[in-house]
Design an enzyme around this catalytic site. Structure first.
Site, PDB file in Angstrom:
ATOM      1  N   HIS A 119       7.249   4.520   1.881  1.00 16.86           N
ATOM      2  CA  HIS A 119       6.247   3.781   2.619  1.00 16.86           C
ATOM      3  C   HIS A 119       6.000   4.246   4.055  1.00 16.86           C
ATOM      4  O   HIS A 119       5.659   3.684   5.015  1.00 16.86           O
ATOM      5  CB  HIS A 119       6.056   2.522   2.461  1.00 16.86           C
ATOM      6  CG  HIS A 119       5.851   1.817   1.384  1.00 16.86           C
ATOM      7  ND1 HIS A 119       5.169   2.218   0.121  1.00 16.86           N
ATOM      8  CD2 HIS A 119       6.182   0.637   0.875  1.00 16.86           C
ATOM      9  CE1 HIS A 119       5.099   1.572  -0.889  1.00 16.86           C
ATOM     10  NE2 HIS A 119       5.769   0.448  -0.640  1.00 16.86           N
ATOM     11  N   HIS A 193      -1.484  -2.618   0.786  1.00 22.11           N
ATOM     12  CA  HIS A 193      -0.085  -3.124  -0.070  1.00 22.11           C
ATOM     13  C   HIS A 193      -0.535  -4.746  -0.258  1.00 22.11           C
ATOM     14  O   HIS A 193       0.684  -5.535  -0.044  1.00 22.11           O
ATOM     15  CB  HIS A 193       1.126  -2.765   0.635  1.00 22.11           C
ATOM     16  CG  HIS A 193       2.329  -2.696  -0.291  1.00 22.11           C
ATOM     17  ND1 HIS A 193       2.591  -3.884  -1.215  1.00 22.11           N
ATOM     18  CD2 HIS A 193       3.258  -1.972  -0.248  1.00 22.11           C
ATOM     19  CE1 HIS A 193       3.848  -3.628  -1.934  1.00 22.11           C
ATOM     20  NE2 HIS A 193       4.252  -2.320  -1.409  1.00 22.11           N
ATOM     21  N   GLU A 331      -1.229  -0.998  -6.296  1.00 21.72           N
ATOM     22  CA  GLU A 331      -1.532  -0.126  -5.064  1.00 21.72           C
ATOM     23  C   GLU A 331      -1.963   1.241  -5.611  1.00 21.72           C
ATOM     24  O   GLU A 331      -1.395   1.969  -6.337  1.00 21.72           O
ATOM     25  CB  GLU A 331       0.126   0.162  -4.267  1.00 21.72           C
ATOM     26  CG  GLU A 331       0.522  -1.048  -3.881  1.00 21.72           C
ATOM     27  CD  GLU A 331       2.101  -0.905  -3.760  1.00 21.72           C
ATOM     28  OE1 GLU A 331       2.546   0.172  -3.132  1.00 21.72           O
ATOM     29  OE2 GLU A 331       2.893  -1.771  -4.739  1.00 21.72           O
TER      30      GLU A 331
HETATM   31  C1  BGC Z   1       7.649  -0.266  -4.169  1.00 20.83           C
HETATM   32  C2  BGC Z   1       8.527  -1.280  -4.421  1.00 20.83           C
HETATM   33  C3  BGC Z   1       8.776  -1.932  -3.199  1.00 20.83           C
HETATM   34  C4  BGC Z   1       7.680  -2.454  -2.537  1.00 20.83           C
HETATM   35  C5  BGC Z   1       7.745  -3.058  -1.005  1.00 20.83           C
HETATM   36  C6  BGC Z   1       6.258  -1.136  -3.868  1.00 20.83           C
HETATM   37  O1  BGC Z   1       5.115  -0.079  -3.525  1.00 20.83           O
HETATM   38  O2  BGC Z   1       7.194   0.548  -5.417  1.00 20.83           O
HETATM   39  O3  BGC Z   1       9.629  -0.711  -4.904  1.00 20.83           O
HETATM   40  O4  BGC Z   1       9.830  -2.908  -2.802  1.00 20.83           O
HETATM   41  O5  BGC Z   1       6.589  -1.634  -2.509  1.00 20.83           O
HETATM   42  O6  BGC Z   1       8.151  -2.257  -0.093  1.00 20.83           O
END
Ligand code: BGC
Length: 367
Positions: A119, A193, A331
């Site tokens: 991310h 998110h 997402e």
């Molecule tokens: C990921 C997860 C992660 C979550 C929070 C999601 O997009 O695929 O593995 O724990 O985001 O970071």
């Protein structure tokens, strides 16, 4: 018409108000914008990380509930590790071994998720203060957020000028229009998110929500949740959501991919209808309240994540705890690790080009 109400004013239908939300650790004040549509649905968005803080939509009897997880103040977002409601960038999801090569040059990112980058790195777009501007919109209330991600920020090349426009429409949709330009070749993958619980945040798990995903294939992962490169058919697997199915119906099955994710934490390959228009990616129904969420997007993939890493330790809005699987994320995105996967759709953005994607969360109800 959009009107920017006075600080602290009670939101009225068809208005946008702004109030203080707290400060960053550096002491910079950040705000909360409350967008209220004509029907009284409400989206509160902060310019800290561009996070959707709350989203109040009606159930089948017209009763509003806040259907996203979040925090009451900016502090919560400063300390957050779950990316609640945030704009995620420069690269949503994982990049394997926290590195990639562009035009023969290797770029190294921070390893903030085991061996991998997740991310956007340590200080991703979710920890940035965005410049906010209330826009006038015909069909609802709009907020524009802009951010300049500097050349070399978190290891990514190029000055990336990013703009995200949120519109809460009068038809109870939250539309998100993303755009970006760069002055050097780079990689970009932006998403939001939000963690949804259509029964209302803090009201138990999402295992009874019914889900449809318009995907014939998904991208299986290794133990670090990096795609192996395979596009695997969903038929005959717990990843088949082509017909509506309770999220919890197969989540505990003895399936290698579910075990690796601790539940669903996978990218689905969307069967897209056209190139530029949004297509339906997923539909979620909460049978008790009748709330329905449809996700429409121009993106080729969607990460379906069942909040497997939530552990009830962080305190959310109104002092409620968020245990494991108390929300779900859809997402919209390009596939994880695309910079290292030549067979996946490209995430490269060049100078002179414009990154343009749209995702809309449409809310409605059914009997
Ligand atoms: C990921 C997860 C992660 C979550 C929070 C999601 O997009 O695929 O593995 O724990 O985001 O970071």
């Amino acid at each position: 018409m959009t009107t920017l109400g006075a600080i602290g004013a009670t939101p009225r239908p068809g208005s946008t108000t702004k109030k203080a939300f707290g400060k960053t650790p550096e002491g910079q004040p950040v705000d909360l914008y409350v967008l209220t549509n004509k029907g009284g649905a409400e989206a509160a968005i902060t310019n800290y990380g561009g996070a959707v803080v709350s989203l109040k939509v009606p159930d089948r009897n017209g009763k509003l509930a806040d259907v996203v997880l979040g925090y009451d103040t900016a502090d919560g977002y400063v300390n957050d590790k779950s990316y609640f409601g945030a704009i995620v960038g420069r690269y949503g999801n994982r990049i394997g071994h926290a590195q990639f090569v562009l035009d023969g040059k290797a770029y190294t990112l921070a390893k903030n998720n085991g061996e991998n980058s997740l991310h956007g790195g340590i200080k991703g777009f979710n920890k940035a203060v965005w410049t906010a501007k209330v826009l006038s919109a015909k069909d609802g209330q709009s907020l524009e957020l802009s951010y300049l991600s500097k050349d070399g920020e978190e290891g990514f090349p190029g000055n990336l000028q990013v703009k995200v426009i949120y519109t809460l429409t009068d038809a109870n949709a939250l539309k998100i229009v993303y755009s970006a330009t760069t002055d050097k070749k780079t990689v970009v993958n932006l998403t939001n998110h939000s963690y949804f619980n259509l029964a209302g945040q803090g009201s138990g798990d999402i295992l009874g929500h019914l889900l449809t995903i318009q995907a014939e294939k998904f991208t299986p992962v290794d133990s670090g949740l990096i795609p192996t490169g395979e596009l695997r058919g969903v038929a005959g697997t717990p990843f088949d959501f082509r017909k509506s199915m309770a999220i919890g119906a197969r989540i505990e099955q003895d399936d290698e991919q579910l075990k690796l994710g601790g539940g669903y934490d996978h990218n689905f390959v969307l069967g897209r209808a056209g190139d530029t228009d949004e297509s339906l990616a997923a539909r979620v129904v909460e049978p008790i309240t009748g709330r329905v969420l449809e996700v429409w997007t121009t993106e080729p993939g969607v990460q379906f994540y069942t909040g497997n890493f939530l552990d009830g330790k962080s305190t959310g809005k109104g002092g409620v705890a968020y245990p494991r699987r108390s929300a779900l994320c859809l997402e919209t995105q390009h596939y994880p690790d695309s910079p290292n996967q030549p067979r996946f759709p490209s995430v490269v953005l060049k100078p002179g080009e414009r990154y343009d994607t749209i995702t809309t969360y449409r809310f409605s109800t059914e009997k």
